[in-house]
Structure formats: C-alpha cells, structure tokens
Design an enzyme around this catalytic site. Structure first.
Site, PDB file in Angstrom:
ATOM      1  CG  ASP A 121     -54.302  61.235  29.880  1.00  0.00           C
ATOM      2  OD1 ASP A 121     -53.482  60.988  30.780  1.00  0.00           O
ATOM      3  OD2 ASP A 121     -55.516  61.432  30.092  1.00  0.00           O
ATOM      4  CD  GLU A 139     -50.784  61.169  33.212  1.00  0.00           C
ATOM      5  OE1 GLU A 139     -51.228  62.310  32.992  1.00  0.00           O
ATOM      6  OE2 GLU A 139     -51.445  60.250  33.723  1.00  0.00           O
ATOM      7  CG  ASP A 152     -59.472  60.911  29.400  1.00  0.00           C
ATOM      8  OD1 ASP A 152     -58.836  60.372  30.317  1.00  0.00           O
ATOM      9  OD2 ASP A 152     -60.707  61.021  29.382  1.00  0.00           O
TER      10      ASP A 152
END
Length: 187
Positions: free
Chosen positions: A7, A68, A141
């Site tokens: 992330d 991501e 996160d």
C-alpha cells in the site's frame, strides 16, 4: 502462492505478506509499515522505501508483488507521493524478476468486503477475519497491504484464465516477409 502486498505512501508504506490459494484458508506471513520522516528530502525518503521493501523481499521471498494502483485524488501532492512510492515497489519487484499486479482500491475493497465502497474499518475487520487474526493490523496501511495480497491471491487464477483465453482467440499477425529475398538464389 506467496504475495507481498504494498500500500504505497511516502510517510507510511504498508507491506504485508499472505500465503495461500483461492478457495482455501489464507495465512498471514508478515505485516508492517515502512516509515519515512516527512521532513526528509524526497530522494532520501524514496531510498528508505526501497531499502524497506528490499528487506521484505529478502526475508519473505514472495512469488509476486501486488501494488495498489495509483488512483486519482484531489490532492495532487498526495497522489504524486503515492505514485513515487508505488514506482519504487514495482522497481524492486522488477529487479528480481517478480511479476507485479496492480489493483485499484475499489477492486481490493470489493474482493475483501464485497463492496467497492467499504471504509478502512470494514477492510480491517475483514482482513482480521479472513486471516484469523486476534486484532486488525495497525495502522490501516498495514491492513490495506494485506488486503492487496488477499485480493491478488483470489483474483490471479481468474485473470490468468482470461489472459490465456484471449491469447488463444486473438489472431496472430502474419510474419513479415522481405519481398526482395528469394529462396535458393545464388550470386
């Protein structure tokens, strides 16, 4: 399959390793955050993220990396930092010859919670349940990185079958020939 989920972020870059196959219980191998100081120079922050991701790759030996996909945000500065951290993760994977998969936030949320509009608390709760953890990983996160890895494990088999089907049904271009070349011609 062992997947490192990333992330991306400049201040907190979530990392999480999940192992398993679609349709079977998954196992969390590790979870954490690579942190950089907000007041450090951009180049130094990117080097710190690279070093942190390299350590995760060395320690956990994933078969692929799920990152991501940078999604349009209103704050250009935030999206730039996210994109830069994302590029570092992709570079680290490519350097090792590891495949990289990009998943949008809504794809990840839909895969893990059933809704592409789920909030961070819902994602954390489902990651906790799916990986049979005692509590949601903190900060968010870290939970998001695990969700990315889960999403990839679940989506990769279908994506691979789709790519194979497209390859089978895509007509191949004829080989280009040199009109000036002739077979068996001698000088």
């Amino acid at each position: 399959m062992r997947v490192l989920g990333v992330d991306p972020g400049l201040t907190r870059c979530g990392v999480g390793v999940v192992e398993g196959v679609a349709g079977r219980p998954l196992t969390m191998i590790g979870v954490g955050v690579v942190r950089t100081p907000a007041d450090a120079a951009l180049g130094d922050r990117l080097v710190a993220i690279e070093q942190g991701i390299e350590q995760w790759l060395d320690e956990h030996r994933p078969e692929c990396v799920a990152v991501e996909r940078v999604f349009s945000q209103h704050n250009v500065r935030t999206v730039m930092g996210t994109a830069q951290a994302s590029a570092v993760a992709m570079l680290c994977a490519a350097r090792r010859g590891l495949p990289v998969a990009l998943h949008t936030p809504s794809e990840v949320k839909a895969a893990v919670t059933g809704s592409g509009r789920a909030d961070k608390a819902q994602v954390g709760a489902m990651v906790t349940r799916l990986l049979r953890l005692a509590a949601p990983p903190k900060p968010a996160d870290a939970a998001d990185a695990l969700a990315l890895a889960i999403c990839h494990i679940w989506r990769a088999p279908a994506q691979n079958r789709l790519q194979q089907a497209v390859a089978l049904h895509t007509p191949r271009a004829p080989h280009a020939t040199n009109p000036h070349a002739t077979k068996g011609r001698t000088a």
